[in-house]
Structures are given as C-alpha cells and as structure tokens.
Design an enzyme around this catalytic site. Sequence first.
Site, PDB file in Angstrom:
ATOM      1  N   GLU A 129      37.032  11.701 -10.068  1.00 60.75           N
ATOM      2  CA  GLU A 129      36.916  10.829  -8.907  1.00 60.75           C
ATOM      3  C   GLU A 129      37.872   9.636  -8.915  1.00 60.75           C
ATOM      4  O   GLU A 129      37.441   8.487  -8.910  1.00 60.75           O
ATOM      5  CB  GLU A 129      35.476  10.337  -8.762  1.00 60.75           C
ATOM      6  CG  GLU A 129      34.847   9.762 -10.028  1.00 60.75           C
ATOM      7  CD  GLU A 129      33.400   9.310  -9.788  1.00 60.75           C
ATOM      8  OE1 GLU A 129      33.191   8.469  -8.910  1.00 60.75           O
ATOM      9  OE2 GLU A 129      32.498   9.807 -10.483  1.00 60.75           O
ATOM     10  N   HIS A 153      32.482  11.161 -15.108  1.00 58.76           N
ATOM     11  CA  HIS A 153      31.246  10.995 -15.884  1.00 58.76           C
ATOM     12  C   HIS A 153      30.578  12.355 -15.968  1.00 58.76           C
ATOM     13  O   HIS A 153      30.899  13.260 -15.189  1.00 58.76           O
ATOM     14  CB  HIS A 153      30.320   9.942 -15.255  1.00 58.76           C
ATOM     15  CG  HIS A 153      29.996  10.171 -13.803  1.00 58.76           C
ATOM     16  ND1 HIS A 153      29.027  11.049 -13.376  1.00 58.76           N
ATOM     17  CD2 HIS A 153      30.534   9.662 -12.658  1.00 58.76           C
ATOM     18  CE1 HIS A 153      28.965  11.039 -12.053  1.00 58.76           C
ATOM     19  NE2 HIS A 153      29.880  10.217 -11.583  1.00 58.76           N
ATOM     20  N   HIS A 175      30.100   0.005  -5.019  1.00 57.18           N
ATOM     21  CA  HIS A 175      28.694   0.416  -4.838  1.00 57.18           C
ATOM     22  C   HIS A 175      28.125  -0.095  -3.520  1.00 57.18           C
ATOM     23  O   HIS A 175      26.981  -0.549  -3.448  1.00 57.18           O
ATOM     24  CB  HIS A 175      27.843  -0.032  -6.029  1.00 57.18           C
ATOM     25  CG  HIS A 175      28.121   0.769  -7.260  1.00 57.18           C
ATOM     26  ND1 HIS A 175      27.796   0.366  -8.521  1.00 57.18           N
ATOM     27  CD2 HIS A 175      28.720   1.973  -7.417  1.00 57.18           C
ATOM     28  CE1 HIS A 175      28.194   1.271  -9.405  1.00 57.18           C
ATOM     29  NE2 HIS A 175      28.759   2.264  -8.750  1.00 57.18           N
ATOM     30  N   ARG A 196      38.732   7.228  -2.115  1.00 55.09           N
ATOM     31  CA  ARG A 196      38.305   7.924  -3.337  1.00 55.09           C
ATOM     32  C   ARG A 196      38.076   9.386  -2.965  1.00 55.09           C
ATOM     33  O   ARG A 196      37.612   9.681  -1.856  1.00 55.09           O
ATOM     34  CB  ARG A 196      37.027   7.297  -3.917  1.00 55.09           C
ATOM     35  CG  ARG A 196      36.542   7.993  -5.185  1.00 55.09           C
ATOM     36  CD  ARG A 196      35.514   7.168  -6.002  1.00 55.09           C
ATOM     37  NE  ARG A 196      34.247   6.933  -5.339  1.00 55.09           N
ATOM     38  CZ  ARG A 196      33.854   5.785  -4.808  1.00 55.09           C
ATOM     39  NH1 ARG A 196      34.656   4.726  -4.844  1.00 55.09           N
ATOM     40  NH2 ARG A 196      32.675   5.655  -4.229  1.00 55.09           N
ATOM     41  N   ASP A 221       0.801  -1.224   0.000  1.00 54.15           N
ATOM     42  CA  ASP A 221       0.000   0.000   0.000  1.00 54.15           C
ATOM     43  C   ASP A 221       0.838   1.280   0.000  1.00 54.15           C
ATOM     44  O   ASP A 221       0.416   2.305   0.521  1.00 54.15           O
ATOM     45  CB  ASP A 221      -0.968   0.003   1.194  1.00 54.15           C
ATOM     46  CG  ASP A 221      -0.208  -0.200   2.488  1.00 54.15           C
ATOM     47  OD1 ASP A 221       1.043  -0.257   2.431  1.00 54.15           O
ATOM     48  OD2 ASP A 221      -0.847  -0.309   3.533  1.00 54.15           O
ATOM     49  N   TYR A 226      42.001   1.185  -4.203  1.00 54.41           N
ATOM     50  CA  TYR A 226      41.304   0.191  -3.390  1.00 54.41           C
ATOM     51  C   TYR A 226      42.274  -0.972  -3.216  1.00 54.41           C
ATOM     52  O   TYR A 226      42.542  -1.700  -4.163  1.00 54.41           O
ATOM     53  CB  TYR A 226      40.006  -0.236  -4.092  1.00 54.41           C
ATOM     54  CG  TYR A 226      39.217   0.978  -4.572  1.00 54.41           C
ATOM     55  CD1 TYR A 226      38.337   1.639  -3.709  1.00 54.41           C
ATOM     56  CD2 TYR A 226      39.423   1.509  -5.849  1.00 54.41           C
ATOM     57  CE1 TYR A 226      37.666   2.791  -4.120  1.00 54.41           C
ATOM     58  CE2 TYR A 226      38.754   2.660  -6.268  1.00 54.41           C
ATOM     59  CZ  TYR A 226      37.884   3.294  -5.403  1.00 54.41           C
ATOM     60  OH  TYR A 226      37.235   4.425  -5.810  1.00 54.41           O
ATOM     61  N   ASP A 286      27.552  15.220  -6.481  1.00 56.63           N
ATOM     62  CA  ASP A 286      28.176  13.893  -6.409  1.00 56.63           C
ATOM     63  C   ASP A 286      29.579  14.057  -5.840  1.00 56.63           C
ATOM     64  O   ASP A 286      30.496  14.438  -6.557  1.00 56.63           O
ATOM     65  CB  ASP A 286      28.203  13.279  -7.822  1.00 56.63           C
ATOM     66  CG  ASP A 286      28.753  11.863  -7.836  1.00 56.63           C
ATOM     67  OD1 ASP A 286      29.008  11.303  -6.747  1.00 56.63           O
ATOM     68  OD2 ASP A 286      28.921  11.314  -8.935  1.00 56.63           O
ATOM     69  N   ASP A 300      30.413   8.484  -0.290  1.00 56.77           N
ATOM     70  CA  ASP A 300      30.084   8.965  -1.640  1.00 56.77           C
ATOM     71  C   ASP A 300      28.608   9.330  -1.591  1.00 56.77           C
ATOM     72  O   ASP A 300      27.750   8.450  -1.484  1.00 56.77           O
ATOM     73  CB  ASP A 300      30.366   7.855  -2.667  1.00 56.77           C
ATOM     74  CG  ASP A 300      30.145   8.311  -4.109  1.00 56.77           C
ATOM     75  OD1 ASP A 300      29.515   9.368  -4.322  1.00 56.77           O
ATOM     76  OD2 ASP A 300      30.579   7.587  -5.020  1.00 56.77           O
ATOM     77  N   HIS A 315      37.731   1.637 -11.878  1.00 57.37           N
ATOM     78  CA  HIS A 315      36.658   2.414 -12.506  1.00 57.37           C
ATOM     79  C   HIS A 315      37.236   3.589 -13.285  1.00 57.37           C
ATOM     80  O   HIS A 315      38.437   3.885 -13.222  1.00 57.37           O
ATOM     81  CB  HIS A 315      35.627   2.880 -11.470  1.00 57.37           C
ATOM     82  CG  HIS A 315      36.185   3.730 -10.354  1.00 57.37           C
ATOM     83  ND1 HIS A 315      36.428   5.075 -10.492  1.00 57.37           N
ATOM     84  CD2 HIS A 315      36.517   3.413  -9.084  1.00 57.37           C
ATOM     85  CE1 HIS A 315      36.879   5.550  -9.345  1.00 57.37           C
ATOM     86  NE2 HIS A 315      36.953   4.568  -8.471  1.00 57.37           N
ATOM     87  N   GLU A 360      36.285  12.748  -4.779  1.00 59.57           N
ATOM     88  CA  GLU A 360      35.463  13.122  -5.940  1.00 59.57           C
ATOM     89  C   GLU A 360      34.933  14.543  -5.800  1.00 59.57           C
ATOM     90  O   GLU A 360      34.331  14.898  -4.781  1.00 59.57           O
ATOM     91  CB  GLU A 360      34.266  12.159  -6.049  1.00 59.57           C
ATOM     92  CG  GLU A 360      33.290  12.530  -7.156  1.00 59.57           C
ATOM     93  CD  GLU A 360      32.172  11.506  -7.344  1.00 59.57           C
ATOM     94  OE1 GLU A 360      31.815  10.804  -6.368  1.00 59.57           O
ATOM     95  OE2 GLU A 360      31.649  11.423  -8.472  1.00 59.57           O
ATOM     96  N   HIS A 377      24.807   9.921 -13.401  1.00 57.05           N
ATOM     97  CA  HIS A 377      25.599   9.563 -14.579  1.00 57.05           C
ATOM     98  C   HIS A 377      24.819  10.146 -15.746  1.00 57.05           C
ATOM     99  O   HIS A 377      23.939   9.508 -16.311  1.00 57.05           O
ATOM    100  CB  HIS A 377      25.762   8.046 -14.699  1.00 57.05           C
ATOM    101  CG  HIS A 377      26.596   7.480 -13.587  1.00 57.05           C
ATOM    102  ND1 HIS A 377      26.736   6.154 -13.331  1.00 57.05           N
ATOM    103  CD2 HIS A 377      27.352   8.108 -12.646  1.00 57.05           C
ATOM    104  CE1 HIS A 377      27.542   5.972 -12.304  1.00 57.05           C
ATOM    105  NE2 HIS A 377      27.917   7.153 -11.851  1.00 57.05           N
TER     106      HIS A 377
HETATM  107  N1  GLY Z   1      28.134   8.042  -6.865  1.00 58.10           N
HETATM  108  C1  GLY Z   1      28.238   7.517  -8.160  1.00 58.10           C
HETATM  109  C2  GLY Z   1      29.463   7.939  -8.808  1.00 58.10           C
HETATM  110  O1  GLY Z   1      30.298   8.549  -8.189  1.00 58.10           O
HETATM  111  O2  GLY Z   1      29.660   7.712  -9.968  1.00 58.10           O
HETATM  112 MN    MN Z   2      30.031   9.608  -6.417  1.00 55.00          MN
HETATM  113 MN    MN Z   3      30.531  10.160  -9.563  1.00 55.15          MN
END
Ligand code: GLY
Ligand code: MN
Ligand code: MN
Length: 457
Positions: A391, A361, A250, A412, A47, A395, A278, A267, A357, A414, A368
């Site tokens: 970013e 982006h 993630h 990281r 619901d 790791y 971001d 993040d 990675h 960013e 993204h």
């Molecule tokens: N938080 C997603 C990225 O940094 O791409």
């Molecule tokens: Mn991010």
């Molecule tokens: Mn990002």
Amino acid sequence: MQRDPLPRPAAISLDEYRDRRVRLMAALPDNAAVLIPAATLKPRNRDGEYPFRQDSDFHYLSGFPEPDALLLLLPGRAEGETVLFCQPKDPLAEAWTGIRIGAEGAVVRFGVDEAHDNDVRDELLVELLDGRETLCFALDDEEALMIASDVRGALKARVRRGAKPPRSFTDITSVLHEQRLIKSEAELELMRHAGYISALAHRRAMQASRPGLCEYHLQAEIEHEFVWHGARSPAYGTIVGSGVNACVLHYVENNDRLDEGDLVLIDAGGEFDLYAGDITRTFPVNGRFSAAQRQLYQIVLNAQKRAVAAVGPGNTLSAIHDGVVRDLTQGLIELGLLAGDVQACIDDSSYRRFYLHSTSHWLGLDTHDVGDYKQDDVPRPLVPGMVVTIEPGLYIPDADDIPAAFRGIGIRIEDDVIVTVDGGEVTTGAVPKEMDDIEALMAASRSSDHGESVIDG
Ligand code: GLY
Ligand code: MN
Ligand code: MN
C-alpha cells in the site's frame, strides 16, 4: 437489478479448530495450561452495546461466537484437553438477546471436550489448574491476568491441603501469533472471499461517485456492498477522504462534499467470517483524472505494481518497502517535488514529507494482523501462507512551496497478496487500479442510473 448471492466458501471445520489447539499445545512448556478469554460486550451508551466482535485469538482456537466465554487448554488431561466456559442457557435473557449456545451445545457444535456454565467457572478452574506449573495467556489481557491471579490465590490458600499453585505466568502470544501468521488453505479461501467482496464494494463506490455527493454517500455504497455479500462489518473504520482529506492517513469523518476536480481516496475492507479485506483505491470524483493527478498517480501505481510483483518466498517486507521508497523518491525528483539525487533524498529522509507510513502489514483475523516482522532483529523472509498488504502512497501537502497543480493531493493504492510457493496471489484484483480502467468503469456507470455492476470471473 436482481442479483444472486455469491457462493460462500466453507467455514473453518471443527477438525481444523481442533488441529490448531493441538499444535498450540505441542509448543507449550511442560505441564502448562492455556487460558484464552472471549471478548465481552462494550457499552455504547446507556442502553446499548457496540456490535459484538469476537476476540481473534479466542476465535482462532474455538470458533465459538459468544461473548463472556473462556477457553482452557489442558495438555495431557485424560478426561479431555479442551474445556470451555460459557454463558448459561437462560430463557428470559434469551428472549431479549437471542438464543445462547450453552454448555451442551458447545460440545456438540464446537467440538470442545467439555463445557460448563460460567456460574461454576471459578470453582472448577481452581480444580482444573491445580498442579499446572505454568499458566499461559496474553500477559496484556487484563481479564486473563485477573482470572489467573485469582486461581493462583485460591490454590495458594490451599497449599496445606496439598494444592500446587502455578509457579509462573507465561505470555502465549508469541507462539500463538506465529501460528496465526501462516494461514491454512481454508483460511486463504475466506480471505480470497473477503478480498473479492471488498473489491466489489470499491467498484460500487467508483460507479456511484459524482461531484456534489458527500464522502459518507460513498461510505454507504461501500458498506452496503459488504453487508449484502455477508461481510457483516467493515474490518476497520471506512476511510473516504476527498481532496486534501486524502492526506490524513486515518481520516474517518467522511463528512465533506465531493468536489469537481478532486480525487477521492477510499480505504475500506469487509470482514468475512472475521477475516479482513483491506483495499485502497484513489479515483477522480468526476470520473476523469487531470494531468497532474495522472502524473502523481502513475508514480504510486508503478511503485505498487513493482512491490506486488516482488512478493514471494524469501523476500522481506522491509526490502519491498525500500524498493517502494526508492521508486517514489525517484518519481518525486522527476516531478520537481524533491531535488537532488535519489539516495541523498532517502538518506536525509526528505522523501518522508510525502510518504510517512510503511508499505505493508500482515493481514488476517486482524487488519494489522499478528506475527513478528523481525526474527533475531532481522526482517523475516516471507513464506507461503502469509498474507500481506502492499500500500504505497504519496501525500502532497497543501503548501506554498509546492506547484499549485499538485497541492493537497493524496493517493494510495492498496492490494492484499497471499504469499504462494513461487510468488504472490493478489486477492483484490477485481477492482481496477489502472487509470484508464477506472475511467472506463466510471464512464460505464454514467450511462446507467445505479451503481451496481456485474463483473466477469
Ligand atoms: N486500513 C488500514 C491499513 O491500510 O493499514
Ligand atoms: Mn487499508
Ligand atoms: Mn492496510
């Protein structure tokens, strides 16, 4: 402590929404029409629904905030080129779920030429699209495809009465997403605001951190700050990863205890008027970096600062990424985590054990964000009005062949950067990334009870 709300930037004007539609229509093939459905509510359980988030393309072209609407662009139509279908006014439904804008309200408040209730949509669509040769929509949007197919079927059934069904369906996304990739000044103002709010949230989390709390306590600090400043939703699932969890790209469980001596990677970005911030910051749970953490952090920070400085017209994200890979690889060799020479470690991909990675982006209505990264198979040059993230990270696996002091550390950093005419403008600089500045901010909060902060500028 009492705080005053931040001044909020102007919302996107009706003129700008109209201008976006006009520009899109100018790029269409002859005698085409565009169909863009709004998002729909998605059930969360028996619901309740997930919080509603408008479809980014639909929002970009209309600003209309309700679910279950449809935007139609009909270039050259004398009675009006923009037609919207929306949920009908319904006092009983509105008593439960809130006031609906309705067709009249849509014209007055959102500047569309014409609006109708959804009840008459299917019948009117057949009339409005009769004779349009090409229907343009996102071909992977099942709802749009269903609507277009139904209209085509209905028009085919009437050909003996002179109806002219569309001959082709064309994907609208490449044209529309190119348009979205370059932000207007009004969009950039909203993105600066999203970046600033996101930075305040990270400051708050740094100040609240201490061993013994859980990752979700920092998530709560972050999201409190977003909502307090009117960024009513995170732009994506907030990641708070402490210790080895920082190595999971993630990670969203946010359930572990913050341990003495560990780093925590956050993040998180707020979404303001649908535009994303971001940011990633990595800091010591207890407010003091260890020697090994400092060594690794400095490598990521140097790479990140060089990459941020490289943002500007003419450069490419691909070249910026290559520079980051080179800097990180060099650092890993100096620390003894990789052996050999830099180029060899890049050529044989051994650096990828520590950096999987990409560096950047596009950022905008989507985290993204949309837009091609290559044109004619080559990385496209940056141009003013694009917004990108920078970013890099490292790791380090928790593995036997890694020196104990470095095992299981994830870092990281960013930031969000607007491409300007002569370089880049960082929108997320209000949260520190230099280790001494992070330690100073965290130490300052230790002397007061609560994590709220007032910052200059
Ligand atoms: N938080 C997603 C990225 O940094 O791409
Ligand atoms: Mn991010
Ligand atoms: Mn990002």
